[in-house]
Write a protein that holds these residues in place. Structure first.
Motif, PDB file in Angstrom:
ATOM      1  N   THR A 135      -2.219 -12.418  28.770  1.00 19.30           N
ATOM      2  CA  THR A 135      -0.827 -12.519  28.335  1.00 19.30           C
ATOM      3  C   THR A 135      -0.371 -11.274  27.583  1.00 19.30           C
ATOM      4  O   THR A 135       0.750 -11.244  27.078  1.00 19.30           O
ATOM      5  N   ALA A 136      -1.220 -10.245  27.538  1.00 21.81           N
ATOM      6  CA  ALA A 136      -0.956  -9.090  26.679  1.00 21.81           C
ATOM      7  C   ALA A 136       0.370  -8.406  26.988  1.00 21.81           C
ATOM      8  O   ALA A 136       1.120  -8.048  26.090  1.00 21.81           O
ATOM      9  N   GLY A 137       0.684  -8.204  28.270  1.00 19.04           N
ATOM     10  CA  GLY A 137       1.896  -7.459  28.600  1.00 19.04           C
ATOM     11  C   GLY A 137       3.070  -8.326  28.989  1.00 19.04           C
ATOM     12  O   GLY A 137       4.099  -7.814  29.444  1.00 19.04           O
ATOM     13  N   SER A 138       2.960  -9.634  28.828  1.00 15.07           N
ATOM     14  CA  SER A 138       4.006 -10.549  29.274  1.00 15.07           C
ATOM     15  C   SER A 138       5.172 -10.591  28.290  1.00 15.07           C
ATOM     16  O   SER A 138       4.986 -10.546  27.071  1.00 15.07           O
ATOM     17  N   THR A 139       6.379 -10.681  28.846  1.00 10.85           N
ATOM     18  CA  THR A 139       7.560 -10.882  28.010  1.00 10.85           C
ATOM     19  C   THR A 139       7.658 -12.356  27.644  1.00 10.85           C
ATOM     20  O   THR A 139       6.987 -13.213  28.234  1.00 10.85           O
ATOM     21  N   ARG A 140       8.532 -12.666  26.683  1.00 12.39           N
ATOM     22  CA  ARG A 140       8.704 -14.062  26.296  1.00 12.39           C
ATOM     23  C   ARG A 140       9.226 -14.895  27.471  1.00 12.39           C
ATOM     24  O   ARG A 140       8.817 -16.037  27.667  1.00 12.39           O
ATOM     25  N   GLN A 141      10.133 -14.337  28.261  1.00 15.69           N
ATOM     26  CA  GLN A 141      10.680 -15.069  29.398  1.00 15.69           C
ATOM     27  C   GLN A 141       9.595 -15.373  30.431  1.00 15.69           C
ATOM     28  O   GLN A 141       9.540 -16.469  30.984  1.00 15.69           O
ATOM     29  N   GLU A 142       8.725 -14.410  30.670  1.00 10.68           N
ATOM     30  CA  GLU A 142       7.626 -14.633  31.607  1.00 10.68           C
ATOM     31  C   GLU A 142       6.685 -15.730  31.104  1.00 10.68           C
ATOM     32  O   GLU A 142       6.217 -16.571  31.888  1.00 10.68           O
ATOM     33  N   LEU A 143       6.429 -15.717  29.799  1.00  6.12           N
ATOM     34  CA  LEU A 143       5.553 -16.732  29.220  1.00  6.12           C
ATOM     35  C   LEU A 143       6.185 -18.116  29.304  1.00  6.12           C
ATOM     36  O   LEU A 143       5.511 -19.107  29.594  1.00  6.12           O
ATOM     37  N   LEU A 144       7.497 -18.188  29.065  1.00  5.30           N
ATOM     38  CA  LEU A 144       8.194 -19.471  29.159  1.00  5.30           C
ATOM     39  C   LEU A 144       8.147 -20.014  30.583  1.00  5.30           C
ATOM     40  O   LEU A 144       7.977 -21.220  30.801  1.00  5.30           O
ATOM     41  N   SER A 145       8.293 -19.132  31.573  1.00  7.01           N
ATOM     42  CA  SER A 145       8.242 -19.564  32.968  1.00  7.01           C
ATOM     43  C   SER A 145       6.854 -20.089  33.327  1.00  7.01           C
ATOM     44  O   SER A 145       6.711 -21.111  34.010  1.00  7.01           O
ATOM     45  N   ARG A 146       5.819 -19.394  32.861  1.00  5.55           N
ATOM     46  CA  ARG A 146       4.456 -19.847  33.129  1.00  5.55           C
ATOM     47  C   ARG A 146       4.189 -21.189  32.459  1.00  5.55           C
ATOM     48  O   ARG A 146       3.499 -22.047  33.021  1.00  5.55           O
ATOM     49  N   GLU A 147       4.747 -21.380  31.266  1.00  2.00           N
ATOM     50  CA  GLU A 147       4.570 -22.649  30.575  1.00  2.00           C
ATOM     51  C   GLU A 147       5.241 -23.779  31.354  1.00  2.00           C
ATOM     52  O   GLU A 147       4.696 -24.893  31.455  1.00  2.00           O
ATOM     53  N   GLY A 148       6.423 -23.520  31.901  1.00  2.31           N
ATOM     54  CA  GLY A 148       7.100 -24.544  32.698  1.00  2.31           C
ATOM     55  C   GLY A 148       6.283 -24.946  33.910  1.00  2.31           C
ATOM     56  O   GLY A 148       6.173 -26.142  34.232  1.00  2.31           O
ATOM     57  N   ARG A 149       5.694 -23.967  34.585  1.00  4.69           N
ATOM     58  CA  ARG A 149       4.855 -24.271  35.756  1.00  4.69           C
ATOM     59  C   ARG A 149       3.605 -25.040  35.341  1.00  4.69           C
ATOM     60  O   ARG A 149       3.144 -25.942  36.057  1.00  4.69           O
ATOM     61  N   ARG A 150       3.046 -24.697  34.166  1.00  2.00           N
ATOM     62  CA  ARG A 150       1.848 -25.385  33.690  1.00  2.00           C
ATOM     63  C   ARG A 150       2.140 -26.862  33.440  1.00  2.00           C
ATOM     64  O   ARG A 150       1.343 -27.735  33.814  1.00  2.00           O
ATOM     65  N   LEU A 151       3.287 -27.170  32.851  1.00  2.00           N
ATOM     66  CA  LEU A 151       3.629 -28.560  32.566  1.00  2.00           C
ATOM     67  C   LEU A 151       3.870 -29.348  33.851  1.00  2.00           C
ATOM     68  O   LEU A 151       3.428 -30.496  33.988  1.00  2.00           O
ATOM     69  N   LYS A 152       4.578 -28.740  34.800  1.00  3.88           N
ATOM     70  CA  LYS A 152       4.835 -29.433  36.063  1.00  3.88           C
ATOM     71  C   LYS A 152       3.526 -29.760  36.786  1.00  3.88           C
ATOM     72  O   LYS A 152       3.364 -30.847  37.337  1.00  3.88           O
ATOM     73  N   GLU A 153       2.594 -28.816  36.754  1.00  3.53           N
ATOM     74  CA  GLU A 153       1.301 -29.043  37.387  1.00  3.53           C
ATOM     75  C   GLU A 153       0.538 -30.141  36.660  1.00  3.53           C
ATOM     76  O   GLU A 153      -0.151 -30.962  37.290  1.00  3.53           O
ATOM     77  N   CYS A 154       0.656 -30.187  35.338  1.00  2.00           N
ATOM     78  CA  CYS A 154      -0.023 -31.229  34.563  1.00  2.00           C
ATOM     79  C   CYS A 154       0.534 -32.606  34.913  1.00  2.00           C
ATOM     80  O   CYS A 154      -0.225 -33.563  35.087  1.00  2.00           O
ATOM     81  N   TYR A 155       1.851 -32.725  35.027  1.00  2.00           N
ATOM     82  CA  TYR A 155       2.452 -34.003  35.397  1.00  2.00           C
ATOM     83  C   TYR A 155       1.953 -34.463  36.766  1.00  2.00           C
ATOM     84  O   TYR A 155       1.604 -35.631  36.950  1.00  2.00           O
ATOM     85  N   ARG A 156       1.918 -33.539  37.727  1.00  2.00           N
ATOM     86  CA  ARG A 156       1.446 -33.894  39.059  1.00  2.00           C
ATOM     87  C   ARG A 156      -0.030 -34.313  39.026  1.00  2.00           C
ATOM     88  O   ARG A 156      -0.426 -35.288  39.669  1.00  2.00           O
ATOM     89  N   ARG A 157      -0.830 -33.582  38.260  1.00  2.00           N
ATOM     90  CA  ARG A 157      -2.260 -33.869  38.192  1.00  2.00           C
ATOM     91  C   ARG A 157      -2.520 -35.240  37.554  1.00  2.00           C
ATOM     92  O   ARG A 157      -3.350 -36.018  38.053  1.00  2.00           O
ATOM     93  N   GLU A 158      -1.822 -35.535  36.476  1.00  2.00           N
ATOM     94  CA  GLU A 158      -2.031 -36.816  35.795  1.00  2.00           C
ATOM     95  C   GLU A 158      -1.503 -37.974  36.627  1.00  2.00           C
ATOM     96  O   GLU A 158      -2.065 -39.077  36.605  1.00  2.00           O
ATOM     97  N   SER A 159      -0.428 -37.748  37.372  1.00  2.37           N
ATOM     98  CA  SER A 159       0.087 -38.784  38.262  1.00  2.37           C
ATOM     99  C   SER A 159      -0.942 -39.125  39.338  1.00  2.37           C
ATOM    100  O   SER A 159      -1.195 -40.303  39.634  1.00  2.37           O
ATOM    101  N   ALA A 160      -1.557 -38.089  39.917  1.00  2.00           N
ATOM    102  CA  ALA A 160      -2.577 -38.311  40.941  1.00  2.00           C
ATOM    103  C   ALA A 160      -3.812 -38.981  40.356  1.00  2.00           C
ATOM    104  O   ALA A 160      -4.425 -39.855  40.986  1.00  2.00           O
ATOM    105  N   ARG A 161      -4.197 -38.610  39.130  1.00  2.00           N
ATOM    106  CA  ARG A 161      -5.401 -39.173  38.502  1.00  2.00           C
ATOM    107  C   ARG A 161      -5.235 -40.653  38.204  1.00  2.00           C
ATOM    108  O   ARG A 161      -6.172 -41.443  38.396  1.00  2.00           O
ATOM    109  N   THR A 162      -4.063 -41.043  37.698  1.00  2.00           N
ATOM    110  CA  THR A 162      -3.858 -42.420  37.243  1.00  2.00           C
ATOM    111  C   THR A 162      -3.165 -43.301  38.280  1.00  2.00           C
ATOM    112  O   THR A 162      -3.152 -44.532  38.129  1.00  2.00           O
ATOM    113  N   GLY A 163      -2.560 -42.690  39.310  1.00  3.53           N
ATOM    114  CA  GLY A 163      -1.812 -43.467  40.288  1.00  3.53           C
ATOM    115  C   GLY A 163      -0.432 -43.886  39.810  1.00  3.53           C
ATOM    116  O   GLY A 163       0.231 -44.712  40.448  1.00  3.53           O
ATOM    117  N   VAL A 164       0.031 -43.322  38.700  1.00  2.00           N
ATOM    118  CA  VAL A 164       1.362 -43.633  38.159  1.00  2.00           C
ATOM    119  C   VAL A 164       2.399 -42.757  38.860  1.00  2.00           C
ATOM    120  O   VAL A 164       2.276 -41.531  38.834  1.00  2.00           O
TER     121      VAL A 164
END
Length: 315
Positions: A135-164
């Protein structure tokens, strides 16, 4: 008869380290009072004694009454008190820091006040969220975008794990019940995590308002730290609760969250992560536990307080 100045706060050596405390204790429909250095919860089933120095955050649910003496001992022990509504958790009060030193608070303010170091701490926070990524050379906007993708992937992963089933993250802060089961769980888990992390931040003496990722709110730093553990602890607990059904989703999410917090040693991790992020070496153990006040003089020189430093005595 006045009791002002009669009771001093417990010394840090008499208190449990915040990392060793219970993450939180939830009480409802009872009266909370004090018995020596413990608090008591009295309800239809009798009286329960809880050592106040072992509590990180006390969650007061619907139907609770708390006495002045109970709040006094909780404040002396550096415990946080959180009033819990029917549909979520809100932080309203906190105790005195466990350390008598201002060292960590000063390190926090110093890192925040400089724009360069503020960005460095923000990048370090994102490194904890993205293990193994640079993350050394990343701008704040780039970091925010990566965080958004991380959360979306987490929601999908937990949905698949639990069947919810999962559609998207949505909530109405004025209507908790408007969301579906996983969204209600995520909201309840998030608010509870904020209360627990706020307890750690206050106990360490940091400022909850001085955030490095979040800004403009009196709990910006609390949001910063709590978000470090969102995908590992908060969101999985919410989906676990939603998988069990849609009834009493908030209370079941809190129980699932409590188990994950204890299993992962979250309070100790919070303390370690905060001190490392703020590059605080901790100073000497003796200095941390001294109730010592100094005065600032020229060239960053600190002189002893409690005495007259003038050439002439003051009468």
């Amino acid at each position: 008869m006045s009791t002002v100045s009669r009771r001093g706060a417990s010394s840090p050596r008499e208190l449990s380290r915040v990392g060793d405390r219970l993450s939180f204790v939830y009480l409802e429909r009872c009266t909370v009072h004090r018995d020596d250095n413990a608090i008591t919860a009295t309800d239809a089933d009798g009286v329960t004694h809880i050592p106040s120095a072992t509590i990180g955050a006390l969650l007061l649910g619907p139907g609770t009454r708390v006495t002045h003496q109970a709040m006094s001992v909780l404040g002396e022990c550096g415990a946080s008190v959180v009033w819990v509504g029917e549909h979520g958790v809100r932080f309203y009060a906190g105790g005195r820091a466990l350390s008598r030193s201002s060292g960590l608070a000063e390190a926090h303010a110093t890192a925040w006040a400089n724009r360069r170091t503020r960005l460095e701490v923000a990048r370090a926070m994102y490194r904890l969220r993205f293990p193994g990524e640079d993350t050394a050379g990343s701008t704040r906007q780039e970091l925010l975008s990566r965080e958004g993708r991380r959360l979306k992937e987490c929601y999908r992963r937990e949905s698949a794990r639990t069947g919810v089933p999962w559609v998207r993250r949505t909530y109405d802060r004025h209507d908790f019940a408007a969301g579906d089961a996983p969204n209600q769980g995520i909201t309840a888990a998030g608010q509870c995590m904020y209360g627990v992390v706020h307890a750690v931040v206050v106990a360490l003496g940091c400022s909850p308002a001085l955030g490095f990722v979040h800004s403009g709110h009196d709990r910006s730093f609390v949001f910063d730290v709590a978000d470090l553990y969102k995908t590992e602890i908060g969101i999985p607990a919410a989906f676990d609760a939603a998988a069990e059904g849609t009834e009493e989703i908030a209370s079941r999410t809190r129980r699932a969250l409590r188990d994950r917090i204890n299993r992962t040693g979250l309070l100790d991790r919070c303390v370690r992560d905060i001190t490392e992020l703020l590059a605080y070496d901790g100073g000497s153990e003796e200095a941390e536990h001294q109730d010592r006040v100094t005065l600032q003089s020229d060239r960053d020189l600190h002189v002893e307080g409690g005495r007259n430093h003038g050439e002439e005595p003051i009468w």
